[in-house]
Design a protein around this motif. Structure first.
Motif, short mmCIF file in Angstrom:
data_model
loop_
_atom_site.label_atom_id
_atom_site.label_comp_id
_atom_site.label_asym_id
_atom_site.label_seq_id
_atom_site.Cartn_x
_atom_site.Cartn_y
_atom_site.Cartn_z
N ASP A 271 0.82 -1.21 0.00
CA ASP A 271 0.00 0.00 0.00
C ASP A 271 0.85 1.26 0.00
N ILE A 272 2.06 1.19 0.53
CA ILE A 272 3.00 2.32 0.40
C ILE A 272 3.34 2.53 -1.07
N ASN A 273 3.57 1.45 -1.80
CA ASN A 273 3.86 1.56 -3.23
C ASN A 273 2.68 2.14 -4.00
N LYS A 274 1.46 1.77 -3.63
CA LYS A 274 0.27 2.34 -4.27
C LYS A 274 0.20 3.85 -4.01
N THR A 275 0.51 4.24 -2.76
CA THR A 275 0.49 5.66 -2.42
C THR A 275 1.52 6.43 -3.23
N LEU A 276 2.74 5.90 -3.28
CA LEU A 276 3.81 6.58 -4.03
C LEU A 276 3.48 6.64 -5.52
N GLY A 277 2.98 5.54 -6.07
CA GLY A 277 2.63 5.52 -7.48
C GLY A 277 1.55 6.54 -7.80
N TYR A 278 0.61 6.69 -6.89
CA TYR A 278 -0.50 7.63 -7.08
C TYR A 278 0.00 9.07 -7.16
N ILE A 279 0.87 9.47 -6.24
CA ILE A 279 1.34 10.86 -6.25
C ILE A 279 2.37 11.10 -7.34
N GLU A 280 3.12 10.05 -7.72
CA GLU A 280 4.12 10.22 -8.78
C GLU A 280 3.46 10.42 -10.14
N GLN A 281 2.21 10.02 -10.28
CA GLN A 281 1.47 10.30 -11.51
C GLN A 281 1.02 11.75 -11.59
N ARG A 282 1.01 12.45 -10.43
CA ARG A 282 0.44 13.80 -10.37
C ARG A 282 1.48 14.90 -10.21
N TYR A 283 2.65 14.56 -9.68
CA TYR A 283 3.66 15.57 -9.43
C TYR A 283 5.02 15.08 -9.92
N ASP A 284 5.87 16.01 -10.34
CA ASP A 284 7.17 15.63 -10.86
C ASP A 284 8.10 15.19 -9.74
N LYS A 285 9.02 14.32 -10.08
CA LYS A 285 9.93 13.73 -9.08
C LYS A 285 10.78 14.80 -8.39
N LYS A 286 11.15 15.83 -9.11
CA LYS A 286 11.97 16.88 -8.52
C LYS A 286 11.26 17.55 -7.35
N SER A 287 9.97 17.81 -7.53
CA SER A 287 9.18 18.42 -6.45
C SER A 287 8.99 17.45 -5.30
N LEU A 288 8.73 16.19 -5.62
CA LEU A 288 8.47 15.19 -4.58
C LEU A 288 9.71 14.94 -3.72
N LYS A 289 10.89 15.02 -4.34
CA LYS A 289 12.12 14.77 -3.59
C LYS A 289 12.38 15.84 -2.51
N LYS A 290 11.71 16.98 -2.62
CA LYS A 290 11.85 18.04 -1.62
C LYS A 290 10.99 17.78 -0.38
N LEU A 291 10.05 16.83 -0.48
CA LEU A 291 9.16 16.55 0.64
C LEU A 291 9.88 15.69 1.68
N SER A 292 9.70 16.02 2.93
CA SER A 292 10.46 15.36 4.00
C SER A 292 10.12 13.89 4.15
N ASN A 293 8.89 13.50 3.80
CA ASN A 293 8.47 12.11 4.01
C ASN A 293 8.55 11.25 2.76
N TYR A 294 8.85 11.86 1.62
CA TYR A 294 8.90 11.09 0.36
C TYR A 294 10.12 10.18 0.32
N HIS A 295 11.29 10.72 0.66
CA HIS A 295 12.53 9.93 0.55
C HIS A 295 12.52 8.69 1.42
N PRO A 296 12.16 8.78 2.73
CA PRO A 296 12.16 7.56 3.54
C PRO A 296 11.17 6.50 3.05
N LEU A 297 10.01 6.94 2.54
CA LEU A 297 9.06 5.97 2.00
C LEU A 297 9.59 5.35 0.70
N LYS A 298 10.25 6.15 -0.11
CA LYS A 298 10.83 5.63 -1.35
C LYS A 298 11.93 4.62 -1.03
#
Length: 339
Positions: A271-298
């Motif tokens: 379900d973590i992968n589903k969550t990440l896949g969902y937001i990665e379809q909507r926002y670019d990776k560069k922006s997501l990498k700036k989020l504090s919780n994106y990197h540890p989940l990735k």
């Protein structure tokens, strides 16, 4: 119109309810109403409510069939007659008899729509410890750190709200969600551009990890958190926000997923992968990498796929370097290496 309405949803909390109600009937603010919504409890919670209502005429009891905490809070908001409203969970309690009076005095003197105060975490039923958000609140008030209002988009009970502000902006709880309904409520208040005030008072006690709570129950909280995120993203209120604000909301939900993963074990990665896949379809990776919780989940996600791939097919050297270990569909084969 009374000064403050306190809304208390109640469901199977007989063990903790007396402490909660004692903290309410001992409040020094006399011009207040205590709206208790019994959400179809199957223990003796309703009997406890009735006994306390006989002691204090400020207590109003609404008894209904079970339909969830959001429905209970919405009923309380519809019933409330206070100028301001506070929320108290029935397994928690106010710190002192003047908690409501302090909240009312502070928000009125500052003419704010929302007042945000501190709270204690109750650990092991005995130890009170200022919460992390309370410590950060103090730093913000002192100017030691930048004011980040989104830090407080997690709970509703560490705040006092002007009721007319909520009604004017049609802010209610989303019914049918299992988690993050309070997070969505808080973001909705932020989107309405309130005048808010931070004050250095600890008024509330939050009981951590009680049996039966979201963090201790068996249901998949990461999946539920994901469903709440998808609902919120689909709303017009969310889509009207700037990309920067949307990403802050997303990061808050990613933080929830990370918290539930760390709390409830390692079987929630799908379900973590589903969550990440969902937001990665909507926002670019560069922006997501700036989020504090994106990197540890990735990182968790990549580790999962690496382990899964290794179980399907891999070739590695043995520890003595004399053999090749081939794994195919979970079966290991050992071959002597050529010299």
């Amino acid at each position: 119109m009374t000064k403050v309405s306190v809304i208390v949803p109640v469901y199977n909390v007989a063990k903790f309810l007396p402490q909660c109600l004692e903290s309410l009937i001992n409040q020094t603010l006399t011009d207040m109403e205590i709206i208790c919504i019994n959400d179809g409890s199957t223990d003796n919670s309703l009997d406890i409510l009735n006994s306390y209502a006989k002691k204090d005429n400020r207590i109003i009891i609404i008894d209904k069939e079970n339909s969830g905490v959001s429905a209970s809070r919405n009923i309380g908001l519809d019933r409330a007659n206070g100028e301001y409203v506070m929320f108290l969970d029935s397994d928690d309690y106010f710190v002192s008899p003047d908690s409501c009076q302090k909240a009312f005095d502070t928000i009125t003197s500052n003419n704010a729509d929302i007042g945000i105060f501190g709270y204690y975490d109750l650990l092991n039923e005995t130890e009170l410890e200022p919460s992390f958000r309370t410590l950060k609140l103090k730093q913000m008030i002192k100017g030691e750190t930048e004011i980040d209002y989104y830090t407080f988009q997690s709970s509703i009970w560490d705040k006092i709200y002007r009721l007319s502000f909520l009604r004017k902006n049609n802010i209610k709880f989303v019914e049918g969600l299992k988690t993050a309904e309070d997070v969505i409520f808080c973001f909705m208040t932020k989107f309405a551009n309130p005048k808010y005030f931070l004050f250095d008072e600890i008024l509330y006690v939050y009981r951590t990890d009680r049996e039966g709570s979201v963090t201790t129950s068996n249901f998949n909280a990461v999946k539920s958190n994901f469903e709440s995120l998808k609902y919120f993203v689909s709303t017009k209120n969310f889509s009207n926000q700037t990309t920067d604000v949307q990403l802050k909301v997303v990061d808050r939900f990613l933080g929830g997923a990370l918290y539930f993963y760390n709390k409830n074990g390692k079987n929630l990665i799908g379900d973590i992968n589903k969550t990440l896949g969902y937001i990665e379809q909507r926002y670019d990776k560069k922006s997501l990498k700036k989020l504090s919780n994106y990197h540890p989940l990735k990182k968790i996600s990549k580790g999962f796929w690496a382990k899964l791939t290794a179980k399907i097919f891999s070739i590695v050297n043995s520890s003595d370097k004399k053999h090749k270990i081939v794994t195919f569909l979970g079966i290991k084969f050992k071959f002597r290496r050529k010299k």
